[in-house]
Design a protein around this motif. Structure first.
Motif, short mmCIF file in Angstrom:
data_model
loop_
_atom_site.label_atom_id
_atom_site.label_comp_id
_atom_site.label_asym_id
_atom_site.label_seq_id
_atom_site.Cartn_x
_atom_site.Cartn_y
_atom_site.Cartn_z
N GLN A 48 0.83 -1.21 0.00
CA GLN A 48 0.00 0.00 0.00
C GLN A 48 0.86 1.26 0.00
O GLN A 48 0.53 2.26 -0.64
CB GLN A 48 -0.91 0.01 1.23
N ALA A 49 1.97 1.20 0.72
CA ALA A 49 2.83 2.37 0.86
C ALA A 49 3.46 2.79 -0.46
O ALA A 49 3.91 3.93 -0.60
CB ALA A 49 3.92 2.09 1.89
N GLN A 50 3.50 1.88 -1.43
CA GLN A 50 4.09 2.22 -2.72
C GLN A 50 3.19 3.13 -3.56
O GLN A 50 3.63 3.69 -4.56
CB GLN A 50 4.40 0.95 -3.51
N GLN A 51 1.93 3.29 -3.14
CA GLN A 51 0.99 4.05 -3.96
C GLN A 51 1.33 5.54 -4.04
O GLN A 51 0.89 6.23 -4.96
CB GLN A 51 -0.44 3.90 -3.41
N SER A 52 2.12 6.04 -3.10
CA SER A 52 2.46 7.46 -3.12
C SER A 52 3.46 7.80 -4.21
O SER A 52 3.66 8.96 -4.54
CB SER A 52 3.04 7.87 -1.75
N ASP A 53 4.12 6.80 -4.77
CA ASP A 53 5.08 7.01 -5.85
C ASP A 53 4.50 6.37 -7.11
O ASP A 53 4.32 5.16 -7.19
CB ASP A 53 6.41 6.35 -5.49
N ALA A 80 3.50 2.52 -8.13
CA ALA A 80 2.10 2.29 -7.80
C ALA A 80 1.59 0.96 -8.33
O ALA A 80 1.95 0.53 -9.41
CB ALA A 80 1.24 3.42 -8.34
N SER A 81 0.75 0.31 -7.54
CA SER A 81 0.14 -0.95 -7.93
C SER A 81 -1.38 -0.85 -7.94
O SER A 81 -2.07 -1.85 -7.94
CB SER A 81 0.59 -2.07 -6.99
N ASN A 82 -1.90 0.36 -7.88
CA ASN A 82 -3.33 0.58 -7.87
C ASN A 82 -3.86 0.60 -9.30
O ASN A 82 -3.73 1.58 -10.01
CB ASN A 82 -3.65 1.90 -7.16
N CYS A 83 -4.46 -0.50 -9.71
CA CYS A 83 -4.87 -0.63 -11.10
C CYS A 83 -6.02 0.31 -11.46
O CYS A 83 -6.26 0.57 -12.63
CB CYS A 83 -5.26 -2.07 -11.42
N ALA A 84 -6.75 0.81 -10.46
CA ALA A 84 -7.82 1.75 -10.75
C ALA A 84 -7.28 3.09 -11.20
O ALA A 84 -7.93 3.83 -11.94
CB ALA A 84 -8.70 1.93 -9.52
N ALA A 85 -6.04 3.42 -10.78
CA ALA A 85 -5.46 4.71 -11.12
C ALA A 85 -4.29 4.61 -12.09
O ALA A 85 -3.87 5.60 -12.66
CB ALA A 85 -5.00 5.41 -9.85
N ASP A 86 -3.75 3.41 -12.25
CA ASP A 86 -2.54 3.25 -13.06
C ASP A 86 -2.79 2.21 -14.14
O ASP A 86 -2.88 1.01 -13.87
CB ASP A 86 -1.38 2.80 -12.14
N ILE A 87 -2.88 2.67 -15.40
CA ILE A 87 -3.16 1.75 -16.49
C ILE A 87 -2.01 0.79 -16.73
O ILE A 87 -2.17 -0.28 -17.32
CB ILE A 87 -3.51 2.54 -17.77
N LEU A 88 -0.80 1.16 -16.29
CA LEU A 88 0.37 0.30 -16.45
C LEU A 88 0.61 -0.54 -15.20
O LEU A 88 1.71 -1.04 -15.00
CB LEU A 88 1.61 1.16 -16.76
N CYS A 89 -0.40 -0.69 -14.40
CA CYS A 89 -0.29 -1.44 -13.14
C CYS A 89 0.31 -2.83 -13.39
O CYS A 89 -0.17 -3.58 -14.23
CB CYS A 89 -1.67 -1.58 -12.51
N SER A 90 1.38 -3.14 -12.67
CA SER A 90 2.04 -4.43 -12.85
C SER A 90 1.67 -5.44 -11.79
O SER A 90 1.68 -6.65 -12.04
CB SER A 90 3.56 -4.24 -12.87
N THR A 91 1.37 -4.98 -10.57
CA THR A 91 1.03 -5.89 -9.48
C THR A 91 -0.17 -5.35 -8.72
O THR A 91 -0.01 -4.51 -7.82
CB THR A 91 2.21 -6.08 -8.51
N PRO A 92 -1.38 -5.77 -9.05
CA PRO A 92 -2.57 -5.28 -8.34
C PRO A 92 -2.52 -5.66 -6.86
O PRO A 92 -1.96 -6.68 -6.48
CB PRO A 92 -3.73 -5.98 -9.05
N MET A 93 -3.13 -4.82 -6.04
CA MET A 93 -3.24 -5.11 -4.61
C MET A 93 -4.12 -6.34 -4.41
O MET A 93 -5.09 -6.56 -5.14
CB MET A 93 -3.87 -3.93 -3.87
N PRO A 94 -3.83 -7.19 -3.41
CA PRO A 94 -4.76 -8.28 -3.08
C PRO A 94 -6.11 -7.70 -2.66
O PRO A 94 -6.18 -6.56 -2.19
CB PRO A 94 -4.07 -8.99 -1.91
N PRO A 95 -7.19 -8.45 -2.82
CA PRO A 95 -8.51 -7.91 -2.47
C PRO A 95 -8.66 -7.60 -0.99
O PRO A 95 -9.49 -6.78 -0.61
CB PRO A 95 -9.48 -9.02 -2.90
N ALA A 96 -7.85 -8.24 -0.13
CA ALA A 96 -7.94 -7.99 1.31
C ALA A 96 -6.60 -8.32 1.97
O ALA A 96 -5.79 -9.06 1.41
CB ALA A 96 -9.06 -8.82 1.94
#
Length: 497
Positions: free
Chosen positions: A266-271, A275-291
């Protein structure tokens, strides 16, 4: 006046003399800065400066049936001690920037401090800079070590996410083919966001001539298993052996002991670069687990911090030991012709020697470096990497498998210990909702230019007791021989220890 006959006899000596003369005036250099604008020495900045030096030239490898096979190949010019022990040759700047502490023919009159078995070959104090280490080199030891010293696989590279990687390629030429003025490059296959200038494709970047050096620069953005090769006439240079392994370790390895893996991701989202947040990053390489499943960074079976293959956030890619495995194949006729002055038969290319890390069974389980005597009469460590897989009892092994074969699909099977496939082509198998798409299989099939990350889970000591042996092999029977009966191709052993 020399007769044609006498001139023909003198020609090889003349060519070698010219080669040596040119070598004395090379434009060889290395580059490994101790600081950069990104890495100034602040402990708050993740990553580090890593460096490596390789040579482009030729060499020989020994097949399982005893045949000595000629190669165009890359060889190590730094990290020689680590490479001889089956480790990556990549070094931190403070190790790389110490002169290589090697045997003769290095000049014993040169005095250095802090000699290193993993330092850069040829690196010497710069007399024009008051004796400082500036990348100035003596070309003689580079030629002494680099000529006829090609490796299969090429020197292994390993970096961490956020590292800056400086890779120097020095083209020492090919002694067996002095008629060829072959350029070489380094192309990181499948590597994300590579600058075109450093991508090694000669149409858009640069190619390195014989007698020259060039330093590539990479910033490691995404964990995963990649590989690298020369991009000059790729079908020829890949078939001849100019292929190597590369992997990038994830930031998740740096989570503090006992720290939450989910919070770390989660802490990587500030950079945005991390970022691994696929909702905001179309080049998302590693989506966050659902929980958050509560996974923390605990110690492994060896009571050392656990390593992960990817930034998974749930601990699902944890492993105890890792083994890069490069699949390759040689066409003996193509290699023989490559050593002569005959035209090469690209359309008739057909592999008959099948290799795991440059070896075939039973050499795949032979520990240590394999040597081959070359035409200079010296033994060269041409095949440094065995493929024997040792898993601690109750542990897990990560296999970083890449196929760099030019003409064949390759299949590997693991009977007894199913393979859990976690990533394809350096991308974690996870959908954009964060659900793991891993799958178990007894066999995997790869085309040339593909990679897979698989985990062998031997945590059930009842099924996998200490002392047991399993096999990783190809079910393609014609790939289990090396152009001769009773010499195994793609096969190695898995030992539970």
């Amino acid at each position: 006046m020399l007769s044609l006959f006498h001139f023909a006899r003198l020609l090889p000596a003349l060519l070698l003399s010219l080669f040596a003369l040119n070598a004395s005036a090379q434009s060889f250099r290395v580059q490994c800065p101790t600081t950069t604008p990104l890495h100034t020495g602040s402990p708050s900045v993740p990553g580090a400066i890593k460096c490596q030096q390789i040579s482009g030239g030729d060499g020989y490898a020994t097949m399982a049936d005893g045949t000595q096979t000629y190669m165009f190949s890359f060889g190590p010019l730094s990290g020689l001690s680590d490479i001889a022990n089956g480790l990556p040759g990549t070094q931190s700047a403070n190790v790389f920037n110490t002169a290589y502490d090697g045997p003769a023919p290095f000049d014993p009159t040169l005095s250095f401090t802090g000699l290193s078995p993993n330092g850069a070959v040829g690196l010497v104090p710069d007399p024009m800079a008051g004796g400082a280490i500036t990348g100035h080199v003596d070309p003689r030891p580079i030629m002494d070590v680099g000529v006829m010293n090609g490796n299969i696989p090429a020197p292994m590279m390993a970096i961490d996410e956020d590292d800056e990687f400086f890779l120097t390629l020095t083209n020492v030429g090919m002694i067996m083919r002095p008629d060829l003025f072959e350029q070489h490059t380094v192309h990181f296959h499948g590597y994300p966001n590579a600058s075109a200038f450093y991508d090694g494709v000669p149409d858009a970047s640069v190619a390195i001539n014989i007698g020259g050096s060039f330093t590539y620069y990479y910033l490691a953005p995404d964990a995963g298993t990649y590989f690298w090769h020369c991009h000059i006439t790729p079908p020829e240079h890949l078939q001849m052996g100019m292929v190597g392994q590369l992997y990038v370790r994830p930031r998740q390895n740096n989570v503090a002991a006992g720290g939450s893996l989910y919070a770390g991701l989660q802490a990587q989202q500030s950079d945005l670069r991390k970022a691994s947040n696929c909702a905001a990053d179309i080049l998302c390489s590693t989506p966050m687990p659902p929980a958050d499943n509560g996974a923390t960074h605990a110690n492994n079976k060896n009571n050392a911090p656990t390593y992960y293959a990817y930034n998974d956030g749930d601990g699902s890619t944890a492993y105890d030991v890792e083994y890069p495995i490069q699949i390759h194949g040689f066409d003996p006729n193509f290699h023989f012709v490559g050593m002569t002055f005959n035209p090469e038969g690209f359309t008739d290319m057909k592999d008959k020697y099948f290799l795991l890390n440059g070896r075939s069974y039973p050499d795949t389980v032979t520990p240590g470096s394999l040597t081959t005597q070359a035409t200079d009469g010296q033994m060269h460590f041409s095949q440094p990497l065995p493929t024997i897989i040792n898993i601690p009892a109750g542990g897990k092994a990560l296999l970083r498998i890449s196929d760099l074969d030019v003409s064949e699909y390759q299949t590997l099977a693991s009977l007894g210990i199913p393979m859990t496939v976690i990533a394809l082509n350096a991308r974690l198998l996870r959908d954009q909702a964060g659900n793991n798409m891993y799958y178990k299989s007894n066999s995997i099939t790869l085309a040339g230019g593909e990679s897979l990350d698989v985990i062998l889970d031997a945590s059930d000591t009842t099924l996998y007791p200490s002392g047991s042996t399993f096999y990783l092999y190809t079910p393609n029977l014609d790939h289990l021989s090396n152009d001769a009966e009773n010499f195994g191709g793609l096969m190695t052993e898995i030992h539970i220890q």
